[in-house]
Enzyme design. Structure first.
Site, PDB file in Angstrom:
ATOM      1  N   GLU A   1      37.476 -48.782  -3.553  1.00 44.99           N
ATOM      2  CA  GLU A   1      37.504 -48.711  -2.091  1.00 44.99           C
ATOM      3  C   GLU A   1      36.167 -49.122  -1.487  1.00 44.99           C
ATOM      4  OE1 GLU A   1      39.879 -48.494  -0.012  1.00 44.99           O
ATOM      5  OE2 GLU A   1      41.430 -48.197  -1.505  1.00 44.99           O
TER       6      GLU A   1
ATOM      7  N   TYR B   1      37.923 -44.155   6.954  1.00 41.72           N
ATOM      8  CA  TYR B   1      38.961 -44.912   6.243  1.00 41.72           C
ATOM      9  C   TYR B   1      38.887 -44.645   4.735  1.00 41.72           C
ATOM     10  CZ  TYR B   1      41.318 -48.420   3.639  1.00 41.72           C
ATOM     11  OH  TYR B   1      42.116 -49.011   2.705  1.00 41.72           O
TER      12      TYR B   1
ATOM     13  N   ASP C   1      43.745 -49.439   7.634  1.00 46.05           N
ATOM     14  CA  ASP C   1      42.797 -50.552   7.621  1.00 46.05           C
ATOM     15  C   ASP C   1      43.380 -51.703   8.449  1.00 46.05           C
ATOM     16  OD1 ASP C   1      44.797 -51.587   6.067  1.00 46.05           O
ATOM     17  OD2 ASP C   1      43.541 -52.058   4.338  1.00 46.05           O
TER      18      ASP C   1
END
Ligand code: SF4
Length: 344
Positions: free
Chosen positions: A43, A126, A144
């Site tokens: 990520e 996020y 996203d």
């Protein structure tokens, strides 16, 4: 929404991308769980780049540092070098800080709650939601750019981005459930990345098509609407490629600021107007027979850079003299400038 959700999850069961940090839906059903370290690492890498670009970096990182403890114990300079090409080095510095925090303060375990994940260096809303959902199957709302696009199209949202962001997040929250939350987050990501793509959505093979308002309206690529963009400011600078036989003069950039701590070519300041030949010579790091080698363009998050490149053979006491093979460890803007000068 329940119908759309179940259609998208069934599609994901058949079409999930095979990714080195992912546990496939069938394996997850059989009880396999992803390694939070690998989810976190992927990520952070994907905050800024695409899956195809991040994948070789992910493989190299997990080979060199297979656990958060190994990454925490790594030499910081080596990690920054391995990050070169992924851009935005503040993220790499935060990556090291986060690994050290998790290894030393949390016993090597990533927290499983979004609020706790948010406290980690380099982990924003996020990323916290994505790790909570994917690694720990928590019902987090993971939104996203891909998910925003899918929501804008499903609901034909007429408010342009970025003003539409809160509305798109609320719409996405309507789908979050305790049923397969990790798979759901990844299903939406995959749908946005492979079917509901920005320029030419493949509505013909989309599981959400029967309920998609943008498709019904006949112009899905119109969504999400966007406010006109402000132009990126442009800066100008000079980079110097000084060689001494097979060696190249490099510098280590100051630890804080843009590209901080990275190996780099010596440069002038980067300012709002171009550099003349006389200024380019005056700002050079050493007295040498400098000759122009051309220009490179590079786009950073907040500005575009035009870098004039000068080349000379000479000596300089302030240099870190490195073989050409070490140039690969530099950020791509300097690598482009070095390649231009050394092949000119
Ligand atoms: S039907 Fe088309 S526009 Fe709508 S979500 Fe699917 S791919 Fe996107």
């Amino acid at each position: 929404m329940a119908l759309q959700r179940s259609a998208i999850l069934s599609w994901y069961d058949e079409n999930a991308r095979v990714l080195p940090w992912r546990v496939a839906p069938a394996a997850r059903r059989a009880g396999a769980r992803p390694d939070p370290y690998r989810v976190w690492l992927s990520e952070i890498m994907l905050q800024q780049t695409t899956v195809p670009h991040a994948t070789p970096y992910f493989r190299a990182f997990t080979e060199a540092w297979p656990t958060v403890q190994a990454l925490a114990a790594a030499d910081g300079t080596e990690v920054l070098g391995a990050w070169a090409g992924l851009g935005y080095y503040a993220r790499a510095r935060n990556l090291i800080a986060c690994a050290r925090h998790v290894a030393r303060e949390l016993g090597g375990r990533f927290p499983n709650m979004e609020a706790e994940l948010l406290k980690l260096p380099g982990v924003g809303p996020y990323t916290a939601a994505a790790i909570a959902a994917i690694a720990f199957d928590a019902p987090a709302n993971v939104v996203d750019g891909n998910v925003e696009r899918v929501m804008a199209r499903l609901f034909a949202v007429e408010t342009p981005l970025p003003q539409a962001k809160p509305q798109l997040k609320t719409l996405a929250a309507g789908f979050v459930s305790t049923e397969r939350p990790g798979d759901w987050a990844q299903a939406l990501m995959d749908l946005g990345a492979t079917v509901c793509t920005p320029a030419s959505p493949a509505c013909g093979r989309c599981p959400a098509r029967p309920h998609c308002r943008a498709h019904k309206a006949g112009s899905p690529e119109r969504y999400p609407l966007k406010s006109p963009k402000a132009e990126r400011p442009r800066r100008y600078g000079a980079a110097y490629v000084l060689t001494r036989g097979p060696l190249v003069a490099l510098v280590r950039r100051p630890p804080r600021g843009l590209l901080g701590g990275m190996l780099a070519l010596p440069t002038s300041d980067w300012r709002g107007r171009p550099w003349s030949d006389a200024e380019l010579h005056a700002a050079a790091p050493a007295c040498a027979p400098w000759r122009p080698a051309g220009e490179v363009e590079h786009v950073f998050t907040h500005f575009a850079l035009t870098l004039r490149v000068a080349r000379a053979e000479g000596d300089w006491a302030g240099a870190l003299w490195r073989p050409r093979s070490d140039l690969e460890a530099m950020p791509s803007v300097f690598l482009k400038a070095a390649r231009l000068a050394l092949t000119a």
